[in-house]
Design a protein around this motif. Structure first.
Motif, mmCIF file in Angstrom:
data_model
loop_
_atom_site.group_PDB
_atom_site.id
_atom_site.type_symbol
_atom_site.label_atom_id
_atom_site.label_comp_id
_atom_site.label_asym_id
_atom_site.label_seq_id
_atom_site.Cartn_x
_atom_site.Cartn_y
_atom_site.Cartn_z
ATOM 1 N N GLY A 75 -0.491 9.790 10.473
ATOM 2 C CA GLY A 75 -0.308 10.137 11.874
ATOM 3 C C GLY A 75 -1.162 9.229 12.742
ATOM 4 N N GLY A 76 -1.083 9.401 14.054
ATOM 5 C CA GLY A 76 -1.800 8.523 14.968
ATOM 6 C C GLY A 76 -0.975 7.294 15.293
ATOM 7 N N GLY A 77 -1.483 6.512 16.238
ATOM 8 C CA GLY A 77 -0.708 5.374 16.742
ATOM 9 C C GLY A 77 -0.311 4.360 15.688
ATOM 10 N N LEU A 78 -1.209 4.096 14.724
ATOM 11 C CA LEU A 78 -0.909 3.084 13.715
ATOM 12 C C LEU A 78 0.114 3.558 12.696
ATOM 13 N N SER A 79 0.394 4.858 12.666
ATOM 14 C CA SER A 79 1.424 5.367 11.755
ATOM 15 C C SER A 79 2.817 4.867 12.135
ATOM 16 N N GLN A 80 2.933 4.314 13.339
ATOM 17 C CA GLN A 80 4.230 3.796 13.787
ATOM 18 C C GLN A 80 4.551 2.418 13.208
ATOM 19 N N LEU A 81 3.600 1.824 12.479
ATOM 20 C CA LEU A 81 3.858 0.542 11.821
ATOM 21 C C LEU A 81 4.680 0.794 10.559
ATOM 22 N N SER A 82 5.976 0.605 10.647
ATOM 23 C CA SER A 82 6.871 0.969 9.541
ATOM 24 C C SER A 82 6.566 0.186 8.271
ATOM 25 N N ARG A 83 6.017 -1.001 8.390
ATOM 26 C CA ARG A 83 5.725 -1.828 7.225
ATOM 27 C C ARG A 83 4.679 -1.201 6.313
ATOM 28 N N LEU A 84 3.840 -0.312 6.856
ATOM 29 C CA LEU A 84 2.799 0.301 6.038
ATOM 30 C C LEU A 84 3.382 1.082 4.864
ATOM 31 N N GLU A 105 5.980 0.566 3.131
ATOM 32 C CA GLU A 105 6.462 -0.303 2.058
ATOM 33 C C GLU A 105 5.311 -1.045 1.383
ATOM 34 N N HIS A 106 4.400 -1.581 2.170
ATOM 35 C CA HIS A 106 3.378 -2.466 1.618
ATOM 36 C C HIS A 106 2.211 -1.721 0.969
ATOM 37 N N VAL A 107 1.729 -0.647 1.604
ATOM 38 C CA VAL A 107 0.514 0.001 1.124
ATOM 39 C C VAL A 107 0.677 0.612 -0.271
ATOM 40 N N PRO A 108 1.785 1.322 -0.575
ATOM 41 C CA PRO A 108 1.921 1.848 -1.945
ATOM 42 C C PRO A 108 1.959 0.757 -3.010
ATOM 43 N N ARG A 109 2.422 -0.402 -2.665
ATOM 44 C CA ARG A 109 2.389 -1.515 -3.624
ATOM 45 C C ARG A 109 0.959 -2.023 -3.792
ATOM 46 N N LEU A 110 0.205 -2.062 -2.708
ATOM 47 C CA LEU A 110 -1.148 -2.602 -2.751
ATOM 48 C C LEU A 110 -2.160 -1.640 -3.356
ATOM 49 N N TRP A 111 -1.877 -0.332 -3.339
ATOM 50 C CA TRP A 111 -2.857 0.596 -3.889
ATOM 51 C C TRP A 111 -2.792 0.709 -5.411
ATOM 52 N N VAL A 112 -1.744 0.174 -6.024
ATOM 53 C CA VAL A 112 -1.549 0.326 -7.469
ATOM 54 C C VAL A 112 -2.755 -0.120 -8.300
ATOM 55 N N PRO A 113 -3.333 -1.319 -8.053
ATOM 56 C CA PRO A 113 -4.446 -1.752 -8.914
ATOM 57 C C PRO A 113 -5.705 -0.898 -8.800
ATOM 58 N N HIS A 114 -5.792 -0.083 -7.771
ATOM 59 C CA HIS A 114 -7.010 0.680 -7.505
ATOM 60 C C HIS A 114 -6.913 2.139 -7.958
ATOM 61 N N ILE A 115 -5.765 2.543 -8.486
ATOM 62 C CA ILE A 115 -5.549 3.943 -8.861
ATOM 63 C C ILE A 115 -5.616 4.095 -10.374
ATOM 64 N N PHE A 116 -6.359 5.088 -10.815
ATOM 65 C CA PHE A 116 -6.652 5.282 -12.235
ATOM 66 C C PHE A 116 -5.520 6.077 -12.903
ATOM 67 N N SER A 117 -4.345 5.470 -12.966
ATOM 68 C CA SER A 117 -3.204 6.143 -13.585
ATOM 69 C C SER A 117 -2.158 5.112 -13.964
ATOM 70 N N SER A 141 2.880 8.886 -8.513
ATOM 71 C CA SER A 141 3.973 9.640 -7.898
ATOM 72 C C SER A 141 3.697 9.996 -6.442
ATOM 73 N N THR A 142 2.473 9.782 -5.971
ATOM 74 C CA THR A 142 2.129 10.103 -4.585
ATOM 75 C C THR A 142 3.010 9.319 -3.624
ATOM 76 N N ARG A 143 3.574 10.033 -2.646
ATOM 77 C CA ARG A 143 4.418 9.402 -1.633
ATOM 78 C C ARG A 143 3.624 9.190 -0.346
ATOM 79 N N LEU A 144 3.838 8.047 0.295
ATOM 80 C CA LEU A 144 3.260 7.759 1.610
ATOM 81 C C LEU A 144 4.395 7.818 2.617
ATOM 82 N N VAL A 145 4.287 8.725 3.602
ATOM 83 C CA VAL A 145 5.417 8.965 4.511
ATOM 84 C C VAL A 145 4.946 9.036 5.959
ATOM 85 N N PRO A 146 5.852 8.722 6.892
ATOM 86 C CA PRO A 146 5.542 8.907 8.317
ATOM 87 C C PRO A 146 5.691 10.366 8.704
#
Length: 299
Positions: free
Chosen positions: A245-254, A256-268, A272-277
């Protein structure tokens, strides 16, 4: 049963009334008295009375506020609306309205709204994220906000951001908080430092969309930092859904890009966690305040 939600903001106080099925009956907003606690309480009380008089009902009342009541004495803490700090807001409102009142941090209210009938409806564990002028978060488990033993559940914005060496000062008095990097002003500060250009977050996003390489690089740094910060949340909380939420939540690219970028940092091995507007956008905070009283609860 009707519910009234109040969103106590720095510039406006907004009220919403929901009927028993969660449908909006009316909405009203008034300016927030500046630096005047007594006037703020009186304005909230008058707003509730006006809504009830117009609808001809008596309703439960939930309040979304900056900061939160202290678990020590119930007085407000951690509020950027500083006139609230140290004040017994809940007690004063209950005395004036002659009924129980529920108060939660505004980020918690955002999370409750999206977990109840929004983008994360039906999810077991929801983390609601506010990325705008500041950075906040709220945790909802089975539809109920997790306040925590110290009333700071979800306050990820005031943890240090891993992987950054610059000791950016935060208004909270600490250095290097997530908020100093992932808020809109944080993005603008990063762009200014690297490029010498003074642009706000919206202008940076527009420039990147128009092909500006420096602005694109700023957004990519932002996305990498957001991914690292959210990966920490996933490793600890393991939510089903994260709603931005908040103003930056309107960046639709987040999304798509953030779930791909968080993969190396997650211990699994699977994520299955979804990132949604958000479904309710700017209305989530005031709707969540109303939903602090779930169906069937009256006290």
């Amino acid at each position: 049963m009707h519910r009234i939600g109040i969103d106590l903001g720095g510039t406006k106080i907004e009220a919403i009334a929901l009927d028993g099925d969660g449908r909006e009956c009316m909405r009203k907003r008034v300016p927030t008295p500046q630096a005047d606690y007594v006037a703020t309480v009186a304005t909230i009380v008058a707003l509730v009375r006006d809504v009830e008089a117009e609808l001809g009902v008596s309703a439960s009342v939930g309040i979304g506020t900056p900061g939160a009541p202290s678990t020590r004495d119930g007085r407000m803490k951690n509020a950027n609306s500083t006139c609230l700090i140290g004040q017994p807001l809940k007690l004063d409102l209950e005395a004036a309205l002659d009924r129980p009142v529920r108060i939660q941090n505004d980020a918690n209210c955002f999370a409750v709204s999206e977990a109840t009938d929004g983008a994360a409806a039906g999810a077991h564990v929801v983390f609601g994220v506010i990325v705008g002028t500041g950075v906040g978060g709220g945790i909802v488990i089975d539809g109920r906000p997790l306040t925590g033993a110290n009333a700071i559940g979800g306050e990820w914005g005031h943890n240090p951001l891993s992987g950054e060496d610059e000791p950016r000062p935060c208004y909270c008095g600490r250095l290097g908080c997530v908020e100093t990097w992932l808020s809109g002003p944080g993005m603008a500060a990063d762009h200014l430092k690297v490029t010498g250009q003074s642009l706000d977050a919206r202008a940076i996003a527009d420039a990147a969309a128009g092909g500006d390489a420096a602005a694109e690089a700023t957004l990519q740094r932002y996305e990498a930092r957001l991914a690292r910060a959210l990966a920490t949340v996933i490793n600890i909380l393991d939510p089903d859904v994260i709603v931005l939420g908040g103003g930056l939540s309107q960046l639709s690219r987040l999304y798509e890009h953030v779930p791909r970028l968080w993969v190396p940092h997650i211990f699994s091995d699977t994520i299955s966690t979804r990132l949604v507007p958000p479904m309710h956008g700017d209305s989530s905070g005031v709707r969540g305040a109303a939903w602090l009283w779930p169906l069937g609860e009256t006290s």
